[in-house]
Scaffold this motif. Sequence first.
Motif, mmCIF file in Angstrom:
data_model
loop_
_atom_site.group_PDB
_atom_site.id
_atom_site.type_symbol
_atom_site.label_atom_id
_atom_site.label_comp_id
_atom_site.label_asym_id
_atom_site.label_seq_id
_atom_site.Cartn_x
_atom_site.Cartn_y
_atom_site.Cartn_z
ATOM 1 N N VAL A 134 0.876 -1.158 -0.041
ATOM 2 C CA VAL A 134 -0.134 -0.066 -0.167
ATOM 3 C C VAL A 134 0.833 1.205 -0.120
ATOM 4 O O VAL A 134 0.720 2.099 -0.805
ATOM 5 N N ILE A 135 1.766 1.378 0.789
ATOM 6 C CA ILE A 135 2.636 2.487 0.923
ATOM 7 C C ILE A 135 3.438 2.641 -0.458
ATOM 8 O O ILE A 135 3.583 3.933 -0.994
ATOM 9 N N GLN A 136 3.816 1.547 -1.110
ATOM 10 C CA GLN A 136 4.377 1.688 -2.392
ATOM 11 C C GLN A 136 3.768 2.093 -3.476
ATOM 12 O O GLN A 136 3.696 3.028 -4.312
ATOM 13 N N ALA A 137 2.387 1.878 -3.202
ATOM 14 C CA ALA A 137 1.207 1.767 -4.355
ATOM 15 C C ALA A 137 1.134 3.614 -4.296
ATOM 16 O O ALA A 137 0.711 4.282 -5.162
ATOM 17 N N LEU A 138 0.717 3.962 -2.996
ATOM 18 C CA LEU A 138 0.294 5.235 -2.717
ATOM 19 C C LEU A 138 1.521 6.529 -3.095
ATOM 20 O O LEU A 138 1.121 7.405 -3.214
ATOM 21 N N GLY A 139 2.667 5.926 -2.672
ATOM 22 C CA GLY A 139 3.728 6.746 -2.757
ATOM 23 C C GLY A 139 4.360 7.176 -4.232
ATOM 24 O O GLY A 139 5.090 8.084 -4.511
ATOM 25 N N LYS A 140 3.969 6.039 -5.081
ATOM 26 C CA LYS A 140 4.542 6.149 -6.439
ATOM 27 C C LYS A 140 3.467 6.469 -7.565
ATOM 28 O O LYS A 140 3.689 6.807 -8.633
ATOM 29 N N LYS B 88 -0.270 8.556 -8.279
ATOM 30 C CA LYS B 88 -1.286 9.525 -7.861
ATOM 31 C C LYS B 88 -2.688 8.845 -7.814
ATOM 32 O O LYS B 88 -3.036 8.469 -8.818
ATOM 33 N N ALA B 89 -3.192 8.824 -6.645
ATOM 34 C CA ALA B 89 -4.730 8.567 -6.402
ATOM 35 C C ALA B 89 -5.656 9.818 -6.571
ATOM 36 O O ALA B 89 -5.095 10.794 -5.964
ATOM 37 N N SER B 90 -6.686 9.594 -7.292
ATOM 38 C CA SER B 90 -7.640 10.652 -7.020
ATOM 39 C C SER B 90 -8.334 10.871 -5.665
ATOM 40 O O SER B 90 -8.275 10.114 -4.854
ATOM 41 N N SER B 91 -9.112 11.960 -5.616
ATOM 42 C CA SER B 91 -9.359 12.313 -4.218
ATOM 43 C C SER B 91 -10.596 11.348 -3.911
ATOM 44 O O SER B 91 -10.842 10.815 -2.944
ATOM 45 N N ASP B 92 -11.249 10.843 -4.856
ATOM 46 C CA ASP B 92 -12.426 9.831 -4.662
ATOM 47 C C ASP B 92 -11.738 8.433 -4.378
ATOM 48 O O ASP B 92 -12.365 7.879 -3.361
ATOM 49 N N GLU B 93 -10.688 8.114 -5.049
ATOM 50 C CA GLU B 93 -10.012 6.828 -4.524
ATOM 51 C C GLU B 93 -9.675 6.915 -3.078
ATOM 52 O O GLU B 93 -9.531 6.004 -2.388
ATOM 53 N N ILE B 94 -9.108 8.225 -2.861
ATOM 54 C CA ILE B 94 -8.287 8.417 -1.449
ATOM 55 C C ILE B 94 -9.562 8.329 -0.426
ATOM 56 O O ILE B 94 -9.363 7.493 0.670
#
Length: 122
Positions: free
Chosen positions: A96-102, A104-110
């Motif tokens: 999860v840290i790797q995916a979110l760190g590398k 860009k997630a949309s605000s809806d996804e966040i």
Amino acid sequence: MELKPTESELEILQVIWKLGRCTVRDVHEELSQNKDAGYTTTLKLMQIMADKGLVERDTTTKTHVYRALITREQAQTSALDKLMDTVFKGSTGSLVIQALGKHKASSDEIDAIKQYLKQFEN
């Protein structure tokens, strides 16, 4: 049954999920829009996929029609399990840290991720 579609098989499955029931030609034409794929290669891969139980081939007509026997969710779960075991040694946190760190997630996804995490906190 343990599902382990290869990368090429996943590309074919993406087309079948998009189109529904389709022929080798349908899949080949769709794949050819983004990559150089030979018709006979697509045919052979789809025959192998039928043998593996990933797709079903209807042979009642002259032109064989294929449909997926696995869902997108089943394929995602299989790929994620493989990735978790081989790359992240079973660490969900690292993934999860790797995916979110590398990426860009949309605000809806966040927001969806936050809601999902709240379920685990309660």
